[in-house]
Design a protein around this motif. Sequence first.
Motif, PDB file in Angstrom:
ATOM      1  N   ASP A 157       0.835  -1.207   0.000  1.00 24.92           N
ATOM      2  CA  ASP A 157       0.000   0.000   0.000  1.00 24.92           C
ATOM      3  C   ASP A 157       0.869   1.256   0.000  1.00 24.92           C
ATOM      4  N   VAL A 158       1.924   1.245   0.820  1.00 26.63           N
ATOM      5  CA  VAL A 158       2.807   2.412   0.880  1.00 26.63           C
ATOM      6  C   VAL A 158       3.502   2.623  -0.463  1.00 26.63           C
ATOM      7  N   LYS A 159       3.998   1.551  -1.050  1.00 26.48           N
ATOM      8  CA  LYS A 159       4.697   1.669  -2.338  1.00 26.48           C
ATOM      9  C   LYS A 159       3.756   2.145  -3.440  1.00 26.48           C
ATOM     10  N   GLU A 160       2.522   1.651  -3.410  1.00 23.30           N
ATOM     11  CA  GLU A 160       1.553   2.080  -4.424  1.00 23.30           C
ATOM     12  C   GLU A 160       1.282   3.572  -4.305  1.00 23.30           C
ATOM     13  N   GLU A 161       1.173   4.058  -3.062  1.00 27.50           N
ATOM     14  CA  GLU A 161       0.925   5.486  -2.861  1.00 27.50           C
ATOM     15  C   GLU A 161       2.141   6.316  -3.260  1.00 27.50           C
ATOM     16  N   LEU A 162       3.339   5.863  -2.875  1.00 32.84           N
ATOM     17  CA  LEU A 162       4.559   6.619  -3.205  1.00 32.84           C
ATOM     18  C   LEU A 162       4.803   6.649  -4.706  1.00 32.84           C
ATOM     19  N   ALA A 163       4.430   5.573  -5.393  1.00 28.24           N
ATOM     20  CA  ALA A 163       4.646   5.514  -6.845  1.00 28.24           C
ATOM     21  C   ALA A 163       3.740   6.477  -7.597  1.00 28.24           C
ATOM     22  N   ARG A 164       2.761   7.026  -6.899  1.00 27.31           N
ATOM     23  CA  ARG A 164       1.832   7.973  -7.530  1.00 27.31           C
ATOM     24  C   ARG A 164       2.043   9.412  -7.037  1.00 27.31           C
ATOM     25  N   GLU A 198      20.365  -1.676 -15.027  1.00 25.78           N
ATOM     26  CA  GLU A 198      19.190  -2.500 -14.767  1.00 25.78           C
ATOM     27  C   GLU A 198      18.588  -2.162 -13.410  1.00 25.78           C
ATOM     28  N   SER A 199      17.246  -2.276 -13.343  1.00 31.15           N
ATOM     29  CA  SER A 199      16.535  -1.985 -12.104  1.00 31.15           C
ATOM     30  C   SER A 199      15.408  -2.998 -11.944  1.00 31.15           C
ATOM     31  N   GLU A 200      15.462  -3.785 -10.872  1.00 25.62           N
ATOM     32  CA  GLU A 200      14.425  -4.793 -10.620  1.00 25.62           C
ATOM     33  C   GLU A 200      13.436  -4.244  -9.594  1.00 25.62           C
ATOM     34  N   LEU A 201      12.164  -4.156  -9.999  1.00 26.82           N
ATOM     35  CA  LEU A 201      11.154  -3.458  -9.200  1.00 26.82           C
ATOM     36  C   LEU A 201       9.969  -4.367  -8.864  1.00 26.82           C
ATOM     37  N   ASP A 202       9.260  -3.998  -7.782  1.00 21.05           N
ATOM     38  CA  ASP A 202       8.201  -4.862  -7.254  1.00 21.05           C
ATOM     39  C   ASP A 202       6.916  -4.828  -8.059  1.00 21.05           C
ATOM     40  N   ILE A 235       5.507   1.073 -10.218  1.00 21.78           N
ATOM     41  CA  ILE A 235       6.853   1.626  -9.988  1.00 21.78           C
ATOM     42  C   ILE A 235       7.660   1.564 -11.274  1.00 21.78           C
ATOM     43  N   ALA A 236       7.537   0.462 -12.016  1.00 23.87           N
ATOM     44  CA  ALA A 236       8.274   0.319 -13.277  1.00 23.87           C
ATOM     45  C   ALA A 236       7.874   1.411 -14.262  1.00 23.87           C
ATOM     46  N   ARG A 237       6.581   1.703 -14.341  1.00 24.07           N
ATOM     47  CA  ARG A 237       6.119   2.775 -15.252  1.00 24.07           C
ATOM     48  C   ARG A 237       6.678   4.125 -14.831  1.00 24.07           C
ATOM     49  N   ARG A 238       6.747   4.367 -13.506  1.00 22.21           N
ATOM     50  CA  ARG A 238       7.271   5.636 -13.012  1.00 22.21           C
ATOM     51  C   ARG A 238       8.746   5.781 -13.392  1.00 22.21           C
ATOM     52  N   VAL A 239       9.506   4.702 -13.207  1.00 26.89           N
ATOM     53  CA  VAL A 239      10.928   4.734 -13.530  1.00 26.89           C
ATOM     54  C   VAL A 239      11.147   4.960 -15.026  1.00 26.89           C
ATOM     55  N   LEU A 292      10.879   2.691  -2.452  1.00 34.76           N
ATOM     56  CA  LEU A 292      10.284   2.090  -3.650  1.00 34.76           C
ATOM     57  C   LEU A 292      11.143   0.956  -4.180  1.00 34.76           C
ATOM     58  N   ALA A 293      12.460   1.097  -4.048  1.00 28.53           N
ATOM     59  CA  ALA A 293      13.366   0.087  -4.577  1.00 28.53           C
ATOM     60  C   ALA A 293      13.443  -1.144  -3.688  1.00 28.53           C
ATOM     61  N   HIS A 294      13.618  -0.921  -2.382  1.00 28.46           N
ATOM     62  CA  HIS A 294      13.866  -2.074  -1.517  1.00 28.46           C
ATOM     63  C   HIS A 294      13.419  -1.807  -0.077  1.00 28.46           C
TER      64      HIS A 294
END
Length: 325
Positions: free
Chosen positions: A6-13, A46-50, A54-58, A135-137
């Motif tokens: 939930d936190v990552k979803e909010e931060l990614a927006r 390379e960047s491995e994301l959850d 987040i991938a779209r943001r990057v 967001l990364a880890h």
Amino acid sequence: MALTADVKEELARVDVGKTIVRAAELATILRFSGGLHIISGRIAVESELDTATIARRVRKDLAELFGVRSDVTVISASGTRRTSHYLVRVLDGGETLARQTGLLDARRRPIRGLPNKLTTGSKEELAAVWRGAFLAHGSLTDPGRSAALEITCPGNESAMALVGAAGRLKISAKAREVRGVHRVVIRDGEAISSMLVLMGAANSVVAWEEMRQRREVRATANRLVNFDDANLRRSAQAAVAACLRVERALEILDGDVPQHLRYAGELRLRFRDSSLDELGHHADPPMTKDAVAGRIRRLLAMADKRAADLGIPATDANLPPDLDD
């Protein structure tokens, strides 16, 4: 973990307007979620994301800030990996991107920590560094005894850089190494809330604080119940011990006891489950609990002295070994 997701979803927006702040977040994500690889003689980032969000943001930031095209590959869940991950890769222009984001220094050597300009920037940039690292880890555990906001770091240097960034934000974070894995942890509840707000997870803070308050109320209630239970057990044990000792005292004294002490002893035996205060109310005329306790204490002392003179067991002779006197 639902809370972390939930936190990552909010931060990614989170909508970031300043280019320098977006760049700080992106550079941190690339540093904490991936690395540099040599593919066909060229340096690839390379960047491995959850999550796909987040991938779209990057990928959007890569295109808009640095003008590079990236590819994304879905890594399906398997083995210990419970969910799919998203691998964002930049091959064309990878070395230039690595230099611009601080992954490489001027001599083409990989940076071990974070670029100095990131950890000494403005408050917004420092918050963006933490947002990118989370967001990364990052992970957030439920509030309670083991509550923690934690970032897994690629090395000790990056962990110390993250601790320094938190310190500049007036938030205490600690770096620790467990089985060769470097982590930065915030454990204080207020500090966790403050960092979530700074990163931009305002809605998640509200939910986390509500959960935290419920846990604290429940924990307080449990402590009170346990405290009351312990007091009741102690009171019950004290009453049982007093009755056994009074019985033995009257047996030792065999009628040779002042009437007021005998009355107090018999009162204790008649109302075995009552507290000293309640015994005082049962007395005729009523007495204070201190008066009742004093008379019983003198009765036991008289009986113990008589037992010592006669060389016989004292008033505690009938107490079971597992009963506290």
